[in-house]
Design a protein around this motif. Structure first.
Motif, mmCIF file in Angstrom:
data_model
loop_
_atom_site.group_PDB
_atom_site.id
_atom_site.type_symbol
_atom_site.label_atom_id
_atom_site.label_comp_id
_atom_site.label_asym_id
_atom_site.label_seq_id
_atom_site.Cartn_x
_atom_site.Cartn_y
_atom_site.Cartn_z
ATOM 1 N N PRO A 166 -12.136 -34.943 35.123
ATOM 2 C CA PRO A 166 -13.223 -35.443 36.004
ATOM 3 C C PRO A 166 -14.317 -34.411 36.247
ATOM 4 O O PRO A 166 -15.513 -34.725 36.203
ATOM 5 C CB PRO A 166 -12.469 -35.792 37.296
ATOM 6 C CG PRO A 166 -11.071 -36.088 36.850
ATOM 7 C CD PRO A 166 -10.816 -35.125 35.736
ATOM 8 N N THR A 167 -13.904 -33.163 36.500
ATOM 9 C CA THR A 167 -14.914 -32.122 36.740
ATOM 10 C C THR A 167 -15.705 -31.835 35.470
ATOM 11 O O THR A 167 -16.936 -31.668 35.513
ATOM 12 C CB THR A 167 -14.228 -30.847 37.240
ATOM 13 O OG1 THR A 167 -13.476 -31.131 38.413
ATOM 14 C CG2 THR A 167 -15.261 -29.778 37.552
ATOM 15 N N PRO A 226 -19.829 -21.033 29.418
ATOM 16 C CA PRO A 226 -19.579 -19.595 29.604
ATOM 17 C C PRO A 226 -18.126 -19.342 29.999
ATOM 18 O O PRO A 226 -17.595 -19.982 30.904
ATOM 19 C CB PRO A 226 -20.553 -19.202 30.716
ATOM 20 C CG PRO A 226 -21.623 -20.244 30.681
ATOM 21 C CD PRO A 226 -20.948 -21.508 30.262
ATOM 22 N N ARG A 227 -17.472 -18.422 29.337
ATOM 23 C CA ARG A 227 -16.086 -18.132 29.614
ATOM 24 C C ARG A 227 -15.886 -17.584 31.028
ATOM 25 O O ARG A 227 -14.868 -17.880 31.679
ATOM 26 C CB ARG A 227 -15.532 -17.141 28.587
ATOM 27 C CG ARG A 227 -15.393 -17.702 27.190
ATOM 28 C CD ARG A 227 -14.822 -16.651 26.248
ATOM 29 N NE ARG A 227 -13.478 -16.239 26.628
ATOM 30 C CZ ARG A 227 -12.355 -16.839 26.237
ATOM 31 N NH1 ARG A 227 -12.430 -17.913 25.448
ATOM 32 N NH2 ARG A 227 -11.179 -16.383 26.624
ATOM 33 N N SER A 237 -13.341 -19.314 33.706
ATOM 34 C CA SER A 237 -12.204 -18.599 34.282
ATOM 35 C C SER A 237 -12.258 -18.576 35.804
ATOM 36 O O SER A 237 -11.224 -18.556 36.469
ATOM 37 C CB SER A 237 -12.170 -17.178 33.737
ATOM 38 O OG SER A 237 -13.344 -16.468 34.113
ATOM 39 N N ARG A 238 -13.475 -18.577 36.402
ATOM 40 C CA ARG A 238 -13.574 -18.573 37.867
ATOM 41 C C ARG A 238 -13.413 -19.957 38.467
ATOM 42 O O ARG A 238 -12.859 -20.106 39.554
ATOM 43 C CB ARG A 238 -14.922 -17.975 38.281
ATOM 44 C CG ARG A 238 -15.072 -16.485 38.011
ATOM 45 C CD ARG A 238 -16.323 -15.941 38.687
ATOM 46 N NE ARG A 238 -17.524 -16.596 38.188
ATOM 47 C CZ ARG A 238 -18.248 -16.158 37.152
ATOM 48 N NH1 ARG A 238 -17.856 -15.076 36.492
ATOM 49 N NH2 ARG A 238 -19.330 -16.790 36.777
ATOM 50 N N ARG A 239 -13.889 -20.981 37.747
ATOM 51 C CA ARG A 239 -13.887 -22.323 38.331
ATOM 52 C C ARG A 239 -12.608 -23.080 38.046
ATOM 53 O O ARG A 239 -12.205 -23.947 38.818
ATOM 54 C CB ARG A 239 -15.090 -23.099 37.801
ATOM 55 C CG ARG A 239 -15.335 -24.411 38.519
ATOM 56 C CD ARG A 239 -16.721 -24.931 38.222
ATOM 57 N NE ARG A 239 -17.028 -26.110 38.998
ATOM 58 C CZ ARG A 239 -18.201 -26.739 38.991
ATOM 59 N NH1 ARG A 239 -19.187 -26.251 38.229
ATOM 60 N NH2 ARG A 239 -18.416 -27.801 39.736
ATOM 61 N N PHE A 240 -11.964 -22.749 36.939
ATOM 62 C CA PHE A 240 -10.739 -23.467 36.566
ATOM 63 C C PHE A 240 -9.582 -22.470 36.489
ATOM 64 O O PHE A 240 -9.789 -21.247 36.531
ATOM 65 C CB PHE A 240 -10.918 -24.182 35.217
ATOM 66 C CG PHE A 240 -12.061 -25.157 35.200
ATOM 67 C CD1 PHE A 240 -11.912 -26.432 35.721
ATOM 68 C CD2 PHE A 240 -13.300 -24.790 34.682
ATOM 69 C CE1 PHE A 240 -12.953 -27.336 35.702
ATOM 70 C CE2 PHE A 240 -14.357 -25.694 34.657
ATOM 71 C CZ PHE A 240 -14.177 -26.964 35.181
ATOM 72 N N ASP A 241 -8.371 -23.002 36.341
ATOM 73 C CA ASP A 241 -7.215 -22.114 36.264
ATOM 74 C C ASP A 241 -7.163 -21.426 34.901
ATOM 75 O O ASP A 241 -7.866 -21.790 33.960
ATOM 76 C CB ASP A 241 -5.920 -22.891 36.523
ATOM 77 C CG ASP A 241 -5.738 -24.054 35.556
ATOM 78 O OD1 ASP A 241 -6.496 -24.136 34.572
ATOM 79 O OD2 ASP A 241 -4.841 -24.873 35.783
#
Length: 442
Positions: free
Chosen positions: A126-127, A143-144, A148-152
């Motif tokens: 969904p995101t 962008p990696r 990495s900050r927004r998802f697990d």
């Protein structure tokens, strides 16, 4: 590396049966390679993956192995078989319906696959959809650092493993020491011959297990459980044990043999579950293939034909001779049901030729000047060969229990008109001068 992913249809069964089905499929795959693993068993679309790079030459190359996997796995409920350079990419191809994942560069292939092909990406679908991502390539283009900050961390790790940037780790399937498999039928079965449809799937799994162990089966049991709505007199279920004359793992022969036995079974209640057990297995001598192709006969071997006839007519109606550990000519051979395995007998050291044909009862010969006669005077060529034994063997003869003890000196004799004969002189008898004809050489 070359990996294959097998995607079975497991949506309509419960969790426990799903694990049994996946383990059965993994056991069947172990005949092709020892590197087999069940992946994402708790997910809606689990699969079995296997690394087959080292097995290609053994099974005739990638095309022949791929064709065999597609043909045989259909009977195990596999919907899709796909290939890729790593297991996660092969799983993604299987979920997307892509068969050949090695025809193009891996990154170009995966970039076009939808998000649903990787479980770690699907959890954030969904995101990602709100970010405008519809394919794995669009997710990879983000962008990696932001990912990495927004998802697990699992999302990036799964993407890297699928694209071959990180190594994979698996819990390899272990071949069980004994074979036992269950199957829940899709509908209740009321006629025994109809059980063959589900039993063949279990037989295919057993054939794969036997191939992985380099063994053949000589006895197996098919059990069935009656429906819960059965009558009290029907019982919980029943079983059928089948034995073979020689060790085999030929699926078609085992299926035909089971079909002949099921044709004579009458079910006492509808059946809902099947279970197959391999009771007796033996090492199977593998045939070494030559460099040049050898002609193959389309005819069945005599042992397979006799087993099928015995299953149809009854084991007591089809007999074959078998040797015994006995030196007495009359009891050296006996007749047994063709479906029973031959007893293993040691080779006896015989210092005199044995006859081709043996008379049912020894024929007493006429005598002339203490020399035996049979269509003329006999010339003794070789002997004597002493046979003595049978004091332990008792049998009912004319209503009395008698010992079948013999003490004889056998000779090879030549008759001018009858040819080469097998004669003996009885020892420790009332008339030790008596001679008997017992066999004829071809």
């Amino acid at each position: 590396m070359l990996w294959a992913a097998l995607l079975p249809a497991l949506q309509s069964i419960d969790a426990s049966r799903r694990i049994e089905a996946l383990d059965g499929l993994a056991t069947w795959c172990l005949q092709f390679t020892p590197r087999v693993a069940v992946v994402e068993a708790s997910q809606p679309q689990p699969a079995v993956v296997m690394e087959v790079e080292a097995s290609l030459r053994l099974f005739g190359g990638k095309r022949r192995l791929a064709q065999r996997l597609r043909d045989e796995s259909v009977e195990l409920g596999v919907l899709q078989v796909s290939w890729a350079p790593n297991s996660l990419a092969a799983l993604a191809c299987a979920r997307a319906g892509v068969i050949n994942g090695i025809a193009r560069p891996l990154d170009q292939l995966l970039d076009q696959l939808p998000l649903e092909t990787l479980t770690a990406v699907l959890e954030h679908a969904p995101t990602l959809h709100r970010l405008g991502c519809r394919t794995l390539g669009q997710v990879r283009a983000l962008p990696r650092g932001g990912l990495s900050r927004r998802f697990d961390a699992e999302l990036l790790a799964a993407m890297d493993r699928a694209y071959g940037l990180r190594p994979e780790a698996h819990h390899w399937a272990v071949l069980p020491d004994a074979f036992r498999a269950r199957l829940e039928l899709m509908a209740r079965v009321e006629l025994a011959p109809a059980l063959l449809f589900g039993a063949r799937r279990l037989l295919l799994q057993m054939s794969g297990w036997l191939a992985a162990r380099h063994h053949g089966v000589t006895a197996f049991t098919l059990r069935w459980c009656h429906d819960a709505m059965r009558s009290k007199d029907a019982g919980d279920g029943d079983e059928l044990t089948i034995r073979t004359a020689q060790a085999t793992r030929d699926l078609e022969h085992l299926s035909r043999l089971l079909a002949e036995h099921l044709a004579k079974v009458e079910l006492r209640a509808p059946v809902g579950d099947l279970e197959l057990l391999a009771l007796e297995v033996q090492p199977l001598d593998e045939r070494s293939l030559s460099l040049l192709p050898e002609p193959r006969s389309a005819d069945e071997s005599l042992a397979l034909v006799l087993e099928r006839i015995a299953a149809r007519l009854g084991p007591e109606r089809v007999l074959r001779p078998a040797l015994r550990e006995d030196h007495r000519m009359e009891w050296m051979c006996h007749w047994q049901p063709a479906a029973e395995p031959r007893p293993r007998s040691r080779r006896r050291a015989v210092d005199i030729p044995q006859p081709s044909f043996v008379l049912p009862e020894p024929l007493r010969l006429a005598m002339r000047s203490d020399r035996p006669l049979y269509q003329g005077a006999l010339q003794l060529l070789a002997g004597p060969h002493r046979v003595e034994g049978g004091w332990w063997d008792r049998a009912m003869e004319q209503g009395e229990s008698r010992t079948r003890h013999v003490a004889r000196d056998y000779w090879v004799a030549l008759s001018e008109h009858a040819g080469v004969l097998w004669v003996f002189q009885a020892r420790l008898a009332q008339d030790e001068t008596a001679w008997f004809l017992h066999g004829v050489f071809a």
